[in-house]
Design a protein around this motif. Structure first.
Motif, PDB file in Angstrom:
ATOM      1  N   SER A 321      14.687 -22.725   1.555  1.00 38.22           N
ATOM      2  CA  SER A 321      14.106 -23.902   0.533  1.00 38.22           C
ATOM      3  C   SER A 321      13.886 -23.369  -0.667  1.00 38.22           C
ATOM      4  O   SER A 321      14.015 -24.098  -1.754  1.00 38.22           O
ATOM      5  CB  SER A 321      12.639 -24.228   0.856  1.00 38.22           C
ATOM      6  OG  SER A 321      11.528 -23.154   1.205  1.00 38.22           O
ATOM      7  N   ILE A 322      13.691 -22.108  -1.101  1.00 35.75           N
ATOM      8  CA  ILE A 322      13.521 -21.630  -2.490  1.00 35.75           C
ATOM      9  C   ILE A 322      14.702 -21.388  -3.213  1.00 35.75           C
ATOM     10  O   ILE A 322      14.846 -21.895  -4.220  1.00 35.75           O
ATOM     11  CB  ILE A 322      12.691 -20.098  -2.526  1.00 35.75           C
ATOM     12  CG1 ILE A 322      11.358 -20.153  -1.913  1.00 35.75           C
ATOM     13  CG2 ILE A 322      12.902 -19.415  -3.722  1.00 35.75           C
ATOM     14  CD1 ILE A 322      10.709 -19.120  -1.534  1.00 35.75           C
ATOM     15  N   TRP A 323      15.838 -21.219  -2.240  1.00 34.38           N
ATOM     16  CA  TRP A 323      17.141 -21.218  -3.185  1.00 34.38           C
ATOM     17  C   TRP A 323      17.695 -22.814  -3.424  1.00 34.38           C
ATOM     18  O   TRP A 323      18.231 -22.932  -4.452  1.00 34.38           O
ATOM     19  CB  TRP A 323      18.205 -20.651  -2.111  1.00 34.38           C
ATOM     20  CG  TRP A 323      18.466 -19.160  -2.030  1.00 34.38           C
ATOM     21  CD1 TRP A 323      18.028 -18.261  -0.984  1.00 34.38           C
ATOM     22  CD2 TRP A 323      19.104 -18.441  -2.930  1.00 34.38           C
ATOM     23  NE1 TRP A 323      18.444 -17.052  -1.177  1.00 34.38           N
ATOM     24  CE2 TRP A 323      19.226 -16.921  -2.384  1.00 34.38           C
ATOM     25  CE3 TRP A 323      19.539 -18.567  -4.112  1.00 34.38           C
ATOM     26  CZ2 TRP A 323      19.398 -15.869  -3.147  1.00 34.38           C
ATOM     27  CZ3 TRP A 323      19.990 -17.368  -4.856  1.00 34.38           C
ATOM     28  CH2 TRP A 323      20.022 -16.199  -4.394  1.00 34.38           C
ATOM     29  N   LEU A 324      17.298 -23.635  -2.402  1.00 34.33           N
ATOM     30  CA  LEU A 324      17.614 -25.144  -2.853  1.00 34.33           C
ATOM     31  C   LEU A 324      17.069 -25.416  -4.199  1.00 34.33           C
ATOM     32  O   LEU A 324      17.643 -26.142  -5.144  1.00 34.33           O
ATOM     33  CB  LEU A 324      17.103 -25.964  -1.625  1.00 34.33           C
ATOM     34  CG  LEU A 324      18.093 -25.818  -0.331  1.00 34.33           C
ATOM     35  CD1 LEU A 324      17.373 -26.944   0.563  1.00 34.33           C
ATOM     36  CD2 LEU A 324      19.439 -26.201  -0.804  1.00 34.33           C
ATOM     37  N   VAL A 325      15.911 -25.024  -4.191  1.00 32.92           N
ATOM     38  CA  VAL A 325      15.199 -25.675  -5.684  1.00 32.92           C
ATOM     39  C   VAL A 325      15.672 -24.692  -6.912  1.00 32.92           C
ATOM     40  O   VAL A 325      15.756 -25.239  -7.848  1.00 32.92           O
ATOM     41  CB  VAL A 325      13.690 -25.226  -5.315  1.00 32.92           C
ATOM     42  CG1 VAL A 325      12.853 -25.835  -6.943  1.00 32.92           C
ATOM     43  CG2 VAL A 325      12.892 -26.102  -4.396  1.00 32.92           C
ATOM     44  N   TYR A 326      16.019 -23.611  -6.485  1.00 33.84           N
ATOM     45  CA  TYR A 326      16.449 -22.695  -7.643  1.00 33.84           C
ATOM     46  C   TYR A 326      17.799 -23.133  -8.081  1.00 33.84           C
ATOM     47  O   TYR A 326      18.101 -23.467  -9.240  1.00 33.84           O
ATOM     48  CB  TYR A 326      16.689 -21.225  -7.065  1.00 33.84           C
ATOM     49  CG  TYR A 326      17.297 -20.191  -8.054  1.00 33.84           C
ATOM     50  CD1 TYR A 326      17.220 -20.098  -9.387  1.00 33.84           C
ATOM     51  CD2 TYR A 326      18.418 -19.511  -7.580  1.00 33.84           C
ATOM     52  CE1 TYR A 326      17.513 -19.237 -10.207  1.00 33.84           C
ATOM     53  CE2 TYR A 326      18.855 -18.363  -8.414  1.00 33.84           C
ATOM     54  CZ  TYR A 326      18.286 -18.355  -9.775  1.00 33.84           C
ATOM     55  OH  TYR A 326      19.272 -17.270 -10.546  1.00 33.84           O
ATOM     56  N   PHE A 327      18.687 -23.570  -7.264  1.00 32.98           N
ATOM     57  CA  PHE A 327      20.114 -24.007  -7.572  1.00 32.98           C
ATOM     58  C   PHE A 327      19.944 -25.392  -8.213  1.00 32.98           C
ATOM     59  O   PHE A 327      20.637 -25.810  -9.150  1.00 32.98           O
ATOM     60  CB  PHE A 327      21.122 -24.120  -6.324  1.00 32.98           C
ATOM     61  CG  PHE A 327      21.736 -22.613  -5.891  1.00 32.98           C
ATOM     62  CD1 PHE A 327      22.369 -21.801  -6.875  1.00 32.98           C
ATOM     63  CD2 PHE A 327      21.544 -22.375  -4.697  1.00 32.98           C
ATOM     64  CE1 PHE A 327      22.734 -20.751  -6.467  1.00 32.98           C
ATOM     65  CE2 PHE A 327      22.139 -21.121  -4.305  1.00 32.98           C
ATOM     66  CZ  PHE A 327      22.632 -20.303  -5.242  1.00 32.98           C
ATOM     67  N   ARG A 328      18.970 -26.053  -7.810  1.00 36.97           N
ATOM     68  CA  ARG A 328      18.788 -27.566  -8.560  1.00 36.97           C
ATOM     69  C   ARG A 328      18.557 -27.145  -9.815  1.00 36.97           C
ATOM     70  O   ARG A 328      19.021 -27.977 -10.818  1.00 36.97           O
ATOM     71  CB  ARG A 328      17.838 -28.139  -7.930  1.00 36.97           C
ATOM     72  CG  ARG A 328      17.167 -29.632  -8.552  1.00 36.97           C
ATOM     73  CD  ARG A 328      16.375 -30.411  -7.797  1.00 36.97           C
ATOM     74  NE  ARG A 328      17.539 -31.411  -6.811  1.00 36.97           N
ATOM     75  CZ  ARG A 328      16.988 -32.256  -6.136  1.00 36.97           C
ATOM     76  NH1 ARG A 328      16.039 -32.809  -6.358  1.00 36.97           N
ATOM     77  NH2 ARG A 328      17.952 -32.878  -5.371  1.00 36.97           N
ATOM     78  N   LYS A 329      17.563 -26.085 -10.166  1.00 34.43           N
ATOM     79  CA  LYS A 329      17.282 -26.071 -11.637  1.00 34.43           C
ATOM     80  C   LYS A 329      18.519 -25.345 -12.328  1.00 34.43           C
ATOM     81  O   LYS A 329      18.661 -25.851 -13.467  1.00 34.43           O
ATOM     82  CB  LYS A 329      16.036 -24.949 -11.698  1.00 34.43           C
ATOM     83  CG  LYS A 329      14.879 -25.390 -11.106  1.00 34.43           C
ATOM     84  CD  LYS A 329      14.245 -26.827 -11.736  1.00 34.43           C
ATOM     85  CE  LYS A 329      12.913 -27.412 -10.867  1.00 34.43           C
ATOM     86  NZ  LYS A 329      12.530 -28.700 -11.427  1.00 34.43           N
ATOM     87  N   LEU A 330      19.437 -24.545 -11.963  1.00 33.50           N
ATOM     88  CA  LEU A 330      20.644 -23.997 -12.203  1.00 33.50           C
ATOM     89  C   LEU A 330      21.609 -25.369 -12.725  1.00 33.50           C
ATOM     90  O   LEU A 330      22.111 -25.265 -13.791  1.00 33.50           O
ATOM     91  CB  LEU A 330      21.072 -22.897 -11.530  1.00 33.50           C
ATOM     92  CG  LEU A 330      20.448 -21.524 -11.414  1.00 33.50           C
ATOM     93  CD1 LEU A 330      21.111 -20.657 -10.350  1.00 33.50           C
ATOM     94  CD2 LEU A 330      20.242 -21.065 -12.855  1.00 33.50           C
ATOM     95  N   PHE A 331      21.690 -26.217 -11.735  1.00 33.29           N
ATOM     96  CA  PHE A 331      22.656 -27.262 -11.941  1.00 33.29           C
ATOM     97  C   PHE A 331      22.151 -28.008 -13.077  1.00 33.29           C
ATOM     98  O   PHE A 331      22.965 -28.717 -13.708  1.00 33.29           O
ATOM     99  CB  PHE A 331      22.580 -28.145 -10.661  1.00 33.29           C
ATOM    100  CG  PHE A 331      23.961 -27.712  -9.668  1.00 33.29           C
ATOM    101  CD1 PHE A 331      25.214 -27.683 -10.065  1.00 33.29           C
ATOM    102  CD2 PHE A 331      23.531 -27.070  -8.639  1.00 33.29           C
ATOM    103  CE1 PHE A 331      26.320 -27.539  -9.205  1.00 33.29           C
ATOM    104  CE2 PHE A 331      24.541 -26.677  -7.609  1.00 33.29           C
ATOM    105  CZ  PHE A 331      25.840 -26.596  -8.036  1.00 33.29           C
ATOM    106  N   GLN A 332      20.932 -28.247 -13.253  1.00 29.59           N
ATOM    107  CA  GLN A 332      20.396 -29.206 -14.386  1.00 29.59           C
ATOM    108  C   GLN A 332      20.536 -28.378 -15.647  1.00 29.59           C
ATOM    109  O   GLN A 332      20.680 -29.283 -16.812  1.00 29.59           O
ATOM    110  CB  GLN A 332      18.968 -29.238 -14.183  1.00 29.59           C
ATOM    111  CG  GLN A 332      18.394 -30.274 -13.008  1.00 29.59           C
ATOM    112  CD  GLN A 332      16.823 -30.446 -12.765  1.00 29.59           C
ATOM    113  OE1 GLN A 332      16.157 -29.592 -13.170  1.00 29.59           O
ATOM    114  NE2 GLN A 332      16.546 -31.046 -11.731  1.00 29.59           N
ATOM    115  N   LEU A 333      20.429 -27.042 -15.619  1.00 30.08           N
ATOM    116  CA  LEU A 333      20.761 -26.246 -17.053  1.00 30.08           C
ATOM    117  C   LEU A 333      22.389 -26.088 -17.268  1.00 30.08           C
ATOM    118  O   LEU A 333      22.846 -26.285 -18.289  1.00 30.08           O
ATOM    119  CB  LEU A 333      20.284 -24.992 -16.948  1.00 30.08           C
ATOM    120  CG  LEU A 333      18.487 -24.951 -17.059  1.00 30.08           C
ATOM    121  CD1 LEU A 333      17.894 -23.666 -16.523  1.00 30.08           C
ATOM    122  CD2 LEU A 333      18.094 -25.773 -18.234  1.00 30.08           C
TER     123      LEU A 333
END
Length: 439
Positions: A321-333
């Motif tokens: 679940s932490i990886w999912l949120v992390y990658f979402r932030k990376l995709f936004q950036l």
């Protein structure tokens, strides 16, 4: 045009991940099994007889299901792992729920290794995803009242039936509801946590105690490991868990480990920075909350319950679940550039797999011929070890279990006099195994 190109990047990454998952267990001398895999395969073979209570029923049952289609237990376990990967990709695509993030996440060498492993984590991840989706629906108000409680409770019960460590998810769910009890959705989380807790108690009384009344008493040992040992292991486990490229440190030590731990540690710092700088939604916060709660509980349980040292595999249901949120932030950036992480991880994984390759199919053929010639392919077997730390010797037992799962470990020297008790020496004096020293 950008979306069109992104679609083909996603398809390519999914196909490569699937191929690498298959190569990961074929280019291994024992097909990516472990000492725990022996128990899972044996449990699946003897069902509906309950072989032990240290293993929940979910994973052995899923393996058993595929044996009805003509597969043996080993290949059934591989189909479970591959099916879990396909399910995660299909579900997130269909529901438009962290799809891009899941494509990259599943391509990480650590998660790819889990899908190729004969262990319960792959199946667990599928149900963790369902749990996260249901929780998100509740938090965003798309699922309410009785339906919310029912589906959330069901997902928690399903998770516990696959892995006992899901108890930490149950506790985390209830705690989340209590902390945010003023919010509209808090009741659903509190009630579901209570229902999950009641199920755990009933499971213990009606299932575990029925088949092994001394299980809890024998398993719990206060002061099992000192803090001076557990804290360094936690640091190393977290750094390998959150290293996007290499998830296993060199057991021999050396400079390479500084790089492995260093990349993981820097990535953890980046995760913390992004989560602080860019506000998390309620759903994202819950994902991170559950992940951290699971990691903390996994650490403290080591003080009184014997488990392996914390690593990427044990933490996978919580780091997911932490990886999912992390990658979402990376995709936004960084948009589509994030897919490069998936490709780079697969490349490093392929290099590692190739350099340490064995040959499972050839070894399986050799072992099949040996067991058949000795008339040991269809009878209960024992495999003698002096200690549970004989990891080199137990690899032979793991290979045997992929052909004849009805094998148990023995630590009694007198058992070696029996024809159905094998040792590493007995086997390797008659056949040669293509060996690799890495998992």
């Amino acid at each position: 045009m950008i979306r069109f190109k992104e679609k083909y990047i996603q398809i390519l990454l999914v196909i490569i991940t699937l191929v690498m998952t298959i190569l990961r267990f074929l280019l291994n001398e024992k097909g990516r099994t472990s000492p725990d895999s022996i128990r899972y395969l044996r449990f699946a073979r003897v069902l509906p007889t309950v072989d032990n209570t240290t293993t929940p029923l979910g994973y052995p049952l899923s393996i058993k299901f595929f044996t009805f289609f003509g597969f043996d237990e080993f290949w059934g376990s591989k189909i479970v792992g591959i099916s879990a990967f396909i399910f995660i990709i299909f579900f997130t695509w269909k529901k438009k729920f962290f799809f891009k993030e899941s494509v990259v996440l599943c391509a990480l060498f650590s998660f790819l290794s889990i899908f190729s492993f004969t262990m319960s984590e792959a199946l667990t991840l599928s149900f963790v995803l369902l749990f996260l989706y249901i929780s998100s629906q509740i938090i965003t108000g798309k699922l309410e009242k009785r339906k919310a409680v029912f589906y959330l409770s069901l997902s928690l019960i399903a998770l516990y039936n696959i892995r006992y460590s899901s108890l930490f998810v149950i506790g985390g769910t209830g705690l989340f509801g209590l902390i945010f009890w003023k919010r509209k959705y808090s009741k659903s989380f509190i009630i579901a946590g209570i229902i999950g807790g009641i199920f755990v108690v009933l499971y213990k009384l009606l299932f575990i105690d029925y088949f092994n009344e001394n299980y809890i008493k024998d398993a719990l040992t206060i002061g099992l490991h000192p803090t001076s040992k557990l804290l360094p292991e936690l640091f190393m486990g977290l750094c390998t868990t959150f290293n996007p490229f290499i998830h296993i440190a060199d057991p021999g030590g050396g400079m390479i480990n500084y790089a492995i731990y260093g990349i993981g540690f820097l990535n953890i710092l980046l995760i913390i920075y992004l989560f602080i700088k860019y506000k998390l939604s309620d759903s994202e916060f819950f994902f991170v909350f559950i992940g951290i709660a699971g990691i903390i509980c996994s650490y403290f349980v080591q003080y009184f319950y014997p488990v392996n040292a914390i690593d990427y595999r044990l933490l996978a249901p919580f780091s997911f679940s932490i990886w999912l949120v992390y990658f979402r932030k990376l995709f936004q950036l960084f948009s589509t550039k994030v897919y490069a992480i998936g490709f780079l991880s697969i490349m490093s994984g392929f290099l590692f797999t190739w350099l340490s390759k064995g040959n499972y199919l050839e070894n399986r053929k050799e072992m099949q011929n040996f067991l058949h010639s000795e008339k040991l392919d269809k009878v209960p077997l024992q495999f003698y070890l002096e200690t549970t730390e004989d990891l080199d010797k137990i690899q032979v037992a793991e290979l045997i279990s992929t052909i004849n799962p009805r094998i148990t470990l023995s630590f009694k020297p007198q058992d070696t006099l029996k024809r159905t008790t094998l040792t590493r020496y007995k086997v390797l004096q008659k056949i040669k195994i293509d060996k690799n020293k890495y998992q």
